[in-house]
Design an enzyme around this catalytic site. Sequence first.
Site, mmCIF file in Angstrom:
data_model
loop_
_atom_site.group_PDB
_atom_site.id
_atom_site.type_symbol
_atom_site.label_atom_id
_atom_site.label_comp_id
_atom_site.label_asym_id
_atom_site.label_seq_id
_atom_site.Cartn_x
_atom_site.Cartn_y
_atom_site.Cartn_z
ATOM 1 N N HIS A 1 -12.365 -11.882 -48.804
ATOM 2 C CA HIS A 1 -12.388 -10.457 -49.168
ATOM 3 C C HIS A 1 -11.263 -10.022 -50.090
ATOM 4 O O HIS A 1 -11.450 -9.149 -50.931
ATOM 5 C CB HIS A 1 -12.278 -9.579 -47.907
ATOM 6 C CG HIS A 1 -13.570 -9.425 -47.168
ATOM 7 N ND1 HIS A 1 -14.576 -8.585 -47.597
ATOM 8 C CD2 HIS A 1 -14.018 -9.993 -46.021
ATOM 9 C CE1 HIS A 1 -15.587 -8.644 -46.741
ATOM 10 N NE2 HIS A 1 -15.288 -9.495 -45.776
ATOM 11 N N HIS B 1 -12.043 -16.162 -43.586
ATOM 12 C CA HIS B 1 -13.067 -15.270 -44.146
ATOM 13 C C HIS B 1 -12.430 -14.029 -44.776
ATOM 14 O O HIS B 1 -12.726 -13.671 -45.920
ATOM 15 C CB HIS B 1 -14.068 -14.846 -43.064
ATOM 16 C CG HIS B 1 -14.980 -13.738 -43.518
ATOM 17 N ND1 HIS B 1 -16.053 -13.937 -44.352
ATOM 18 C CD2 HIS B 1 -14.935 -12.408 -43.283
ATOM 19 C CE1 HIS B 1 -16.641 -12.778 -44.611
ATOM 20 N NE2 HIS B 1 -15.981 -11.832 -43.974
HETATM 21 CO CO CO Z 1 -16.471 -9.812 -44.061
#
Ligand code: CO
Length: 299
Positions: free
Chosen positions: A143, A138
Amino acid sequence: MNSQTASPRRVENIQTDKGSVPVYATGIVEQPWDDYSATDHDTWARLFRPQREVLVGRACDEFLRAQDAMGLTPDAIPKFTELNRVLGDATGWQVIGVEGLLPELDFFDHLANRRFPVTWWIRKPEQIDYIAEPDLFHDLFGHVPLLMVPMFADYMAAYGRGGIKAHGIGAEALQHLTRLYWYTVEFGLIKQADGLRIYGSGIVSSKGESLYSLESPAPNRIAFDLQRIMRTRYRIDDYQKTYFVIDSFEQLIEATFPDFRPIYAELASQESIPAGEVLHTDTVLHAGTGEGWASDGDV
Ligand code: CO
Ligand code: PHE
């Protein structure tokens, strides 16, 4: 190379009103790259390949180009030191290894100084489809790519400074700012010449939500509106009921440039909005059918 999976260092469990919660060490850790097992690298590949495929034509062009520029491949878990050379040259950002979610102030301070905390460990094979907390996939796949984009890189650093400021103002200001992060950084959609695309990390790191956010008739898709977003509750355990759509990263930067102090003061007297509600003042791109929505559980 060990044959199991490399795991985070939990400090202890603490009792909160939500029960027993694991607390991680908050210090920066050097990515223990040699400790990743064959299973860990395989998990990265099994997440990376299909997800990248889903994102072509669904994630915004900036995101896809940035992933390429960073040299992300399914072959192996990337080395932070190598990513940092590319990232540092592009925008001055660095990724730092952490054990897991950080206390708010630590997190804001890192962002304000262009350090993005990345959980160094990756989920276990049985968590391929769902994991409740952020892991390496993730954080890194989702990001880090947009930190290569100058405008978004500036937005994230400004957010960190804004977080420190909101923290000093009070819990309610912080909640309003957190909703902005949720509906932009984590779950934002953007309009491109050829249609809606994804830029939110929570979406791009989930196959199910990548399809759902763009293609399902169930959720609302509403034009970005700063104060509207700050009043809107959200879901942490399920797909979002509402996605907010920006026209461009410029729009996002410009809307968040002003001092939020008077905005927080104004919002203090206003009710929060349930996650799935549509207001007559909204610019609605798509009114959700609400199919499959849970009837409670907004936070
Ligand atoms: Co996040
Ligand atoms: N302008 C905001 C403030 O004064 C800070 C901020 C910038 C918040 C960018 C979010 C994103 O608090």
